[in-house]
Design a protein around this motif. Structure first.
Motif, short mmCIF file in Angstrom:
data_model
loop_
_atom_site.label_atom_id
_atom_site.label_comp_id
_atom_site.label_asym_id
_atom_site.label_seq_id
_atom_site.Cartn_x
_atom_site.Cartn_y
_atom_site.Cartn_z
N ALA A 53 0.84 -1.20 0.00
CA ALA A 53 0.00 0.00 0.00
C ALA A 53 0.88 1.26 0.00
N LEU A 54 1.98 1.22 0.73
CA LEU A 54 2.88 2.39 0.75
C LEU A 54 3.54 2.62 -0.61
N LEU A 55 3.79 1.52 -1.33
CA LEU A 55 4.50 1.63 -2.61
C LEU A 55 3.59 2.01 -3.78
N ARG A 56 2.34 1.59 -3.69
CA ARG A 56 1.48 1.64 -4.87
C ARG A 56 1.21 3.06 -5.38
N SER A 57 1.00 4.01 -4.48
CA SER A 57 0.63 5.36 -4.95
C SER A 57 1.77 6.00 -5.74
N GLY A 58 2.99 5.84 -5.25
CA GLY A 58 4.14 6.40 -5.97
C GLY A 58 4.29 5.75 -7.33
N GLU A 59 4.07 4.43 -7.35
CA GLU A 59 4.19 3.69 -8.61
C GLU A 59 3.12 4.17 -9.61
N ALA A 60 1.91 4.36 -9.10
CA ALA A 60 0.81 4.80 -9.98
C ALA A 60 1.12 6.18 -10.56
N LEU A 61 1.68 7.03 -9.71
CA LEU A 61 2.02 8.39 -10.17
C LEU A 61 3.08 8.34 -11.27
N ARG A 62 4.11 7.50 -11.04
CA ARG A 62 5.17 7.39 -12.07
C ARG A 62 4.61 6.78 -13.35
N ALA A 63 3.71 5.79 -13.18
CA ALA A 63 3.13 5.15 -14.37
C ALA A 63 2.40 6.18 -15.21
N ALA A 64 1.65 7.05 -14.56
CA ALA A 64 0.93 8.09 -15.30
C ALA A 64 1.92 9.05 -15.97
N LYS A 65 3.00 9.38 -15.24
CA LYS A 65 3.99 10.31 -15.81
C LYS A 65 4.72 9.71 -17.00
N ASN A 66 4.70 8.37 -17.10
CA ASN A 66 5.45 7.70 -18.16
C ASN A 66 4.63 7.44 -19.42
N VAL A 67 3.44 8.02 -19.49
CA VAL A 67 2.63 7.84 -20.70
C VAL A 67 2.22 9.23 -21.20
N GLU A 68 2.74 9.55 -22.37
CA GLU A 68 2.45 10.87 -22.93
C GLU A 68 0.94 11.04 -23.08
N GLY A 69 0.46 12.18 -22.73
CA GLY A 69 -0.99 12.41 -22.75
C GLY A 69 -1.55 12.33 -21.35
N ALA A 70 -1.04 11.35 -20.59
CA ALA A 70 -1.42 11.27 -19.18
C ALA A 70 -0.49 12.17 -18.35
N THR A 71 0.77 12.19 -18.75
CA THR A 71 1.75 12.94 -17.95
C THR A 71 1.34 14.42 -17.81
#
Ligand SMILES: Cc1cc2nc3c(=O)[nH]c(=O)nc-3n(C[C@H](O)[C@H](O)[C@H](O)COP(=O)(O)OP(=O)(O)OC[C@H]3O[C@@H](n4cnc5c(N)ncnc54)[C@H](O)[C@@H]3O)c2cc1C
Length: 487
Positions: A53-71
């Motif tokens: 749970a502590l890891l997931r939010s940061g990962e989700a944020l990076r995942a969004a930042k790594n897709v053009e259009g979402a970033t």
């Protein structure tokens, strides 16, 4: 009068003990779980669930930042308070009432207290002061079997001064209510690697102290290299080849009670000053006070079991152990697998069957020997099953490997812009079956079960060739690995 005799008594109601009790009850036996703390154990409250749970939010944020259009839509930072609140919800605020309700519904008796064996199939339980009990002692007896599923606890290394500064263990690092300003993590196995990332995401300035030359030292070398690179890029100070020599608490500001000064860590590479230390340096068996000496075993040791999880060297064969306590594979999923096997073996034997632990039968945890899946939930994730190339060579297997850059797969480039990752298949060259698979990359954990099926099923490569990965998924790496192998 309270019932003191059960067909099966499970000492330790972690995830593993719960599954074992449920399994024997489903097969017609009565079962009690004795749990000293929270029903659900380490995984639910201080390990898998809160750490992920502590890891997931940061990962989700990076995942969004790594897709053009979402970033472009990502305009803020992590909301630390919300991440911690989400973590708290996953631990049910360290309240096990839901689990107790589940046990009740499953027909399992739960006694809150600490059990100590006093002889064959017998134990004394010191009941907890709160909850069910009154601090009194109860003597219980099992008709058929006792299962010791008491888990493990964090090992604090013998570094001068370390214990005195009361370092965080994994329990503190998964339940803390605020981020320390500066955090040193000693140890770069899965727990240290994951929690270094989690607290870095949550705002701590993290220094990761790695004793050897790489992170995740028991995995394929490229796994640790990818994670170390990502950690450094994320701002973690990763120091390899460091020996921690001593630890001391520096003077506080004199602000009164609770005003502790920072911590000075002396290493062979110089001094590091931090506000908190996390000791992530392995586990010890929780068998020190289990009364093992009363049944001819050594207290404080891991319990050595056969493939049905029956403890070796105990007359009458009534003692079993599943999960961390038997030290076969310290993962929740593998402990629960052992619990299913062990529960079935206990039930079959109670009904007069021999239930021999023949390989791959319902009574043998055969997968423990070379088919254990594991995911390190760092970003990038590491997923592996079976043997590393080196482990296979050490076992005398003639191996050939195939490796592939996952980013070259069409599905991966869609998954994340600039996807970087790597996969390796270890093949037994004589039998032409896969014996190991490791992948590192965003979302790599979801590639794993296909690999587990291939390793457990000992699927020949010429048949695996017909398992066509859907296009365009990251799983197409399977096709590329086989092509690279020469198919
Ligand atoms: C930070 C961290 C993250 C992890 N993440 C993952 C992950 O993502 N995935 C994964 O598969 N694994 C993970 N693990 C490993 C996983 O947590 C353990 O393998 C798992 O919890 C073991 O379960 P268990 O039931 O064997 O032991 P435990 O969960 O430790 O349960 C044992 C229980 O026995 C009780 N007990 C002990 N002695 C007595 C006694 N004498 N009388 C009564 N009760 C007693 C304890 O209170 C405890 O509740 C992680 C571990 C850590 C530390």
């Amino acid at each position: 009068m309270a019932d003191n005799t059960y067909d099966v008594i499970v000492i330790g109601g972690g995830a593993v003990g719960e599954v074992l009790a449920e399994r024997v009850v489903k097969r017609g036996l009565s079962a009690a779980i004795i749990e000293a703390e929270l029903l659900g154990g380490e995984c639910s409250y201080w390990a898998c669930m809160p750490s992920k749970a502590l890891l997931r939010s940061g990962e989700a944020l990076r995942a969004a930042k790594n897709v053009e259009g979402a970033t472009e839509a990502v305009t803020g930072e992590l909301d630390v308070a919300a991440v911690l609140a989400r973590r708290d919800s996953f631990t049910n605020n360290w309240d096990d009432s839901n689990q107790r309700e589940w046990a009740n519904g499953a027909g399992i008796t739960v006694l809150k207290g600490r059990a100590r064996l006093v002889g064959p199939k017998r134990m004394v339980v010191r009941m907890n002061d709160s909850g069910d009990g009154d601090g009194a002692e109860r003597t219980l007896e099992a008709r058929h079997a006792v299962a010791a599923c008491v888990g493990s606890f964090p090992r604090i290394p013998d570094i001068p001064g370390l214990r005195e500064v009361r370092p965080w263990t994994s329990r503190d690092a998964t339940s803390a209510k605020e981020a320390p300003r500066r955090l040193a993590v000693i140890g770069a196995g899965p727990v240290g690697s994951e929690l270094a990332q989690a607290w870095n995401d949550l705002g701590s300035q993290v220094t990761l102290l790695v004793a050897g030359d790489r992170m995740l030292p028991t995995l394929e070398p490229f796994a640790g290299e990818y994670v170390a690179k990502a950690h450094v890029e994320a701002g973690i100070d990763v120091r390899t080849g460091v020996t921690v020599q001593s630890v001391t608490r520096l003077a506080g500001t004199g602000g009164g009670e609770g005003d502790e000064g920072p911590i000075s860590i002396q290493t062979d590479q110089g001094e590091i000053v931090v506000d908190q230390i996390l000791a992530a340096t392995g586990r010890e068996p929780s068998t020190g006070d289990l009364g093992l000496e009363t049944v001819g075993l050594e207290p404080g040791t891991w319990l050595d079991v056969d493939d049905s999880c029956r403890v070796n060297g105990v007359e009458g064969g009534w003692l079993y152990s599943a999960g961390d306590t038997n030290h076969r594979a310290l993962f929740t999923h593998q402990g629960k697998y052992q619990a299913r096997i062990c529960g079935d073996a206990i039930a079959a034997r109670a009904q007069g069957e021999h239930a021999a632990p023949v390989a791959w039968s319902p009574y043998a945890a055969t997968a423990d020997h070379g088919a254990v899946p594991a995911v390190v939930f760092t970003d990038p994730e590491v997923a592996m099953v079976g043997l590393t190339e080196q482990a296979a060579i050490d076992q005398g297997i003639t191996v050939r490997v195939a490796e592939y850059e996952i980013g070259n797969v069409a599905g991966a480039s869609l998954y994340a812009d600039g996807y970087t990752g790597h996969a390796k298949l270890v093949v037994d060259q004589e039998r032409l079956v896969p014996v190991g698979f490791t992948a590192v990359g965003p979302g790599a954990g979801d590639l794993l079960h296909a690999a587990t099926v291939a390793v457990v099923g000992e699927v020949p490569l010429d048949r695996l060739w017909h398992a066509v990965p859907a296009y365009p998924t990251v799983s197409e790496v399977w096709l590329r690995l086989l092509e690279t192998y020469g198919m």
